[in-house]
Motif scaffolding. Sequence first.
Motif, PDB file in Angstrom:
ATOM      1  N   GLU A 151       0.830  -1.207   0.000  1.00  0.00           N
ATOM      2  CA  GLU A 151       0.000   0.000   0.000  1.00  0.00           C
ATOM      3  C   GLU A 151       0.861   1.253   0.000  1.00  0.00           C
ATOM      4  OE1 GLU A 151      -2.961   0.047   3.044  1.00  0.00           O
ATOM      5  OE2 GLU A 151      -3.746  -1.922   2.519  1.00  0.00           O
ATOM      6  N   LEU A 152       1.935   1.230   0.788  1.00  0.00           N
ATOM      7  CA  LEU A 152       2.807   2.392   0.859  1.00  0.00           C
ATOM      8  C   LEU A 152       3.486   2.650  -0.484  1.00  0.00           C
ATOM      9  CD1 LEU A 152       3.888   4.535   2.834  1.00  0.00           C
ATOM     10  CD2 LEU A 152       5.801   2.996   3.308  1.00  0.00           C
ATOM     11  N   GLY A 153       3.934   1.582  -1.135  1.00  0.00           N
ATOM     12  CA  GLY A 153       4.573   1.731  -2.437  1.00  0.00           C
ATOM     13  C   GLY A 153       3.636   2.323  -3.473  1.00  0.00           C
ATOM     14  N   ARG A 154       2.398   1.859  -3.476  1.00  0.00           N
ATOM     15  CA  ARG A 154       1.423   2.385  -4.434  1.00  0.00           C
ATOM     16  C   ARG A 154       1.096   3.848  -4.159  1.00  0.00           C
ATOM     17  NH1 ARG A 154      -2.795  -2.753  -4.839  1.00  0.00           N
ATOM     18  NH2 ARG A 154      -1.693  -3.843  -6.518  1.00  0.00           N
ATOM     19  N   LEU A 155       1.011   4.188  -2.879  1.00  0.00           N
ATOM     20  CA  LEU A 155       0.652   5.565  -2.530  1.00  0.00           C
ATOM     21  C   LEU A 155       1.768   6.537  -2.876  1.00  0.00           C
ATOM     22  CD1 LEU A 155      -1.339   7.515  -1.081  1.00  0.00           C
ATOM     23  CD2 LEU A 155      -0.026   7.063   1.016  1.00  0.00           C
ATOM     24  N   ASP A 160       2.211   1.930 -10.683  1.00  0.00           N
ATOM     25  CA  ASP A 160       1.961   0.520 -10.402  1.00  0.00           C
ATOM     26  C   ASP A 160       3.140  -0.374 -10.771  1.00  0.00           C
ATOM     27  OD1 ASP A 160      -0.513   1.028  -9.349  1.00  0.00           O
ATOM     28  OD2 ASP A 160      -1.618   0.544 -11.179  1.00  0.00           O
ATOM     29  N   TYR A 161       3.905   0.008 -11.794  1.00  0.00           N
ATOM     30  CA  TYR A 161       5.058  -0.818 -12.188  1.00  0.00           C
ATOM     31  C   TYR A 161       6.112  -0.824 -11.086  1.00  0.00           C
ATOM     32  CZ  TYR A 161       3.080  -0.810 -16.897  1.00  0.00           C
ATOM     33  OH  TYR A 161       2.250  -0.984 -17.976  1.00  0.00           O
ATOM     34  N   ILE A 162       6.377   0.348 -10.523  1.00  0.00           N
ATOM     35  CA  ILE A 162       7.346   0.433  -9.433  1.00  0.00           C
ATOM     36  C   ILE A 162       6.815  -0.288  -8.199  1.00  0.00           C
ATOM     37  CG2 ILE A 162       8.523   1.998  -7.840  1.00  0.00           C
ATOM     38  CD1 ILE A 162       8.614   4.047 -10.096  1.00  0.00           C
ATOM     39  N   ALA A 163       5.546  -0.061  -7.874  1.00  0.00           N
ATOM     40  CA  ALA A 163       4.947  -0.694  -6.700  1.00  0.00           C
ATOM     41  C   ALA A 163       4.979  -2.212  -6.820  1.00  0.00           C
ATOM     42  CB  ALA A 163       3.520  -0.199  -6.518  1.00  0.00           C
ATOM     43  N   ASP A 164       4.665  -2.735  -8.007  1.00  0.00           N
ATOM     44  CA  ASP A 164       4.679  -4.191  -8.208  1.00  0.00           C
ATOM     45  C   ASP A 164       6.092  -4.755  -8.109  1.00  0.00           C
ATOM     46  OD1 ASP A 164       1.964  -4.189  -8.525  1.00  0.00           O
ATOM     47  OD2 ASP A 164       1.998  -4.317 -10.716  1.00  0.00           O
ATOM     48  N   HIS A 167       6.926  -4.862  -4.469  1.00  0.00           N
ATOM     49  CA  HIS A 167       6.162  -5.937  -3.825  1.00  0.00           C
ATOM     50  C   HIS A 167       6.813  -7.287  -4.100  1.00  0.00           C
ATOM     51  CE1 HIS A 167       2.824  -8.310  -2.368  1.00  0.00           C
ATOM     52  NE2 HIS A 167       2.728  -8.906  -3.534  1.00  0.00           N
ATOM     53  N   ARG A 168       7.234  -7.493  -5.328  1.00  0.00           N
ATOM     54  CA  ARG A 168       7.895  -8.752  -5.679  1.00  0.00           C
ATOM     55  C   ARG A 168       9.177  -8.938  -4.868  1.00  0.00           C
ATOM     56  NH1 ARG A 168       9.480 -10.947 -11.731  1.00  0.00           N
ATOM     57  NH2 ARG A 168      11.173 -12.334 -11.103  1.00  0.00           N
ATOM     58  N   ALA A 173      12.200 -11.494  -0.507  1.00  0.00           N
ATOM     59  CA  ALA A 173      13.049 -11.324   0.670  1.00  0.00           C
ATOM     60  C   ALA A 173      12.495 -12.107   1.861  1.00  0.00           C
ATOM     61  CB  ALA A 173      13.178  -9.841   1.013  1.00  0.00           C
ATOM     62  N   TRP A 174      11.187 -12.102   2.019  1.00  0.00           N
ATOM     63  CA  TRP A 174      10.586 -12.872   3.102  1.00  0.00           C
ATOM     64  C   TRP A 174      10.756 -14.369   2.860  1.00  0.00           C
ATOM     65  CZ3 TRP A 174       9.943 -11.710   7.786  1.00  0.00           C
ATOM     66  CH2 TRP A 174       9.473 -10.471   8.197  1.00  0.00           C
ATOM     67  N   VAL A 175      10.590 -14.802   1.617  1.00  0.00           N
ATOM     68  CA  VAL A 175      10.753 -16.225   1.299  1.00  0.00           C
ATOM     69  C   VAL A 175      12.157 -16.687   1.671  1.00  0.00           C
ATOM     70  CG1 VAL A 175      10.920 -17.881  -0.602  1.00  0.00           C
ATOM     71  CG2 VAL A 175       8.977 -16.313  -0.483  1.00  0.00           C
ATOM     72  N   PHE A 176      13.150 -15.865   1.367  1.00  0.00           N
ATOM     73  CA  PHE A 176      14.517 -16.206   1.746  1.00  0.00           C
ATOM     74  C   PHE A 176      14.675 -16.217   3.262  1.00  0.00           C
ATOM     75  CE2 PHE A 176      18.511 -14.522   3.372  1.00  0.00           C
ATOM     76  CZ  PHE A 176      19.395 -15.520   2.976  1.00  0.00           C
ATOM     77  N   SER A 177      14.123 -15.218   3.934  1.00  0.00           N
ATOM     78  CA  SER A 177      14.399 -14.992   5.352  1.00  0.00           C
ATOM     79  C   SER A 177      13.720 -15.989   6.283  1.00  0.00           C
ATOM     80  CB  SER A 177      13.950 -13.575   5.743  1.00  0.00           C
ATOM     81  OG  SER A 177      14.586 -12.592   4.963  1.00  0.00           O
ATOM     82  N   VAL A 178      12.510 -16.415   5.933  1.00  0.00           N
ATOM     83  CA  VAL A 178      11.698 -17.202   6.863  1.00  0.00           C
ATOM     84  C   VAL A 178      12.421 -18.421   7.442  1.00  0.00           C
ATOM     85  CG1 VAL A 178       9.692 -18.732   6.960  1.00  0.00           C
ATOM     86  CG2 VAL A 178       9.426 -16.403   6.133  1.00  0.00           C
TER      87      VAL A 178
END
Length: 236
Positions: A151-155, A160-164, A167-168, A173-178
């Motif tokens: 939401e912050l990125g979109r705002l 939308d290209y930058i926000a997406d 988001h990716r 990063a979370w997939v790696f970190s978990v």
Amino acid sequence: MAASGAGVTRSTLRQQIADALRDEILAGRLQPGQEFTVKQIAEQYGVSATPVREALVDLCAQGLLDSDQHRGFRVHEFSVDDYRGMVEARMLVVDGIFRRHVPAPHPPAEPDVSYGVALVSIRRRGEAAARAARAGDLDVLIGYDIRYWRELGRLVAANDYIADFLHRLRVQAWVFSVPYLRSDRDLIGWLWSGHIDLVDAITRGDADGAVAVVRDYNTRSLEWADRLDARAGRTG
């Protein structure tokens, strides 16, 4: 009309399966390197193969899965260096966004109502994420953190290209970190809880303050990557 309805249903099912599998990866129930087939996933969810195959292809495009023509699919294995690249990429992009697009405060007579409403929503997600980080509740944190940053990125980016793209990177990063965080005795010490500090800076129209918060966060992320290397016996 019937064909259109079927298309909408299949598209929705495809997204639901992709979301469910992404959540399984983020929760650590699907481990890096774990293999599976379209048939196995279709049987697991009780659906046909077509939306499953489409969902898996979508997750491949997001960098979360790898496809093997003969073995099916497997969860992508990110390296520490991959993680560093994600952090450095988001650092460059977010720095530029905040410096160019964080608006100065509006005079009281001309408030930007929609912008303010969006910030209130983002703040609520940030508060929930920060509470979860301080409590070490990884499952709750991941969900709120991902939505907060999307939401912050979109705002702020208003693109939308930058926000997406951001988001990716966030999801990857979370997939790696978990897997690492779940086995870390100092879990709370490495979970970022500065969500509200960032919202406050943006609310004030303080671009430099917003950049400083994010830079500090990214610096800590890179320090964590160095710690992982040290634990694995790697050297610079």
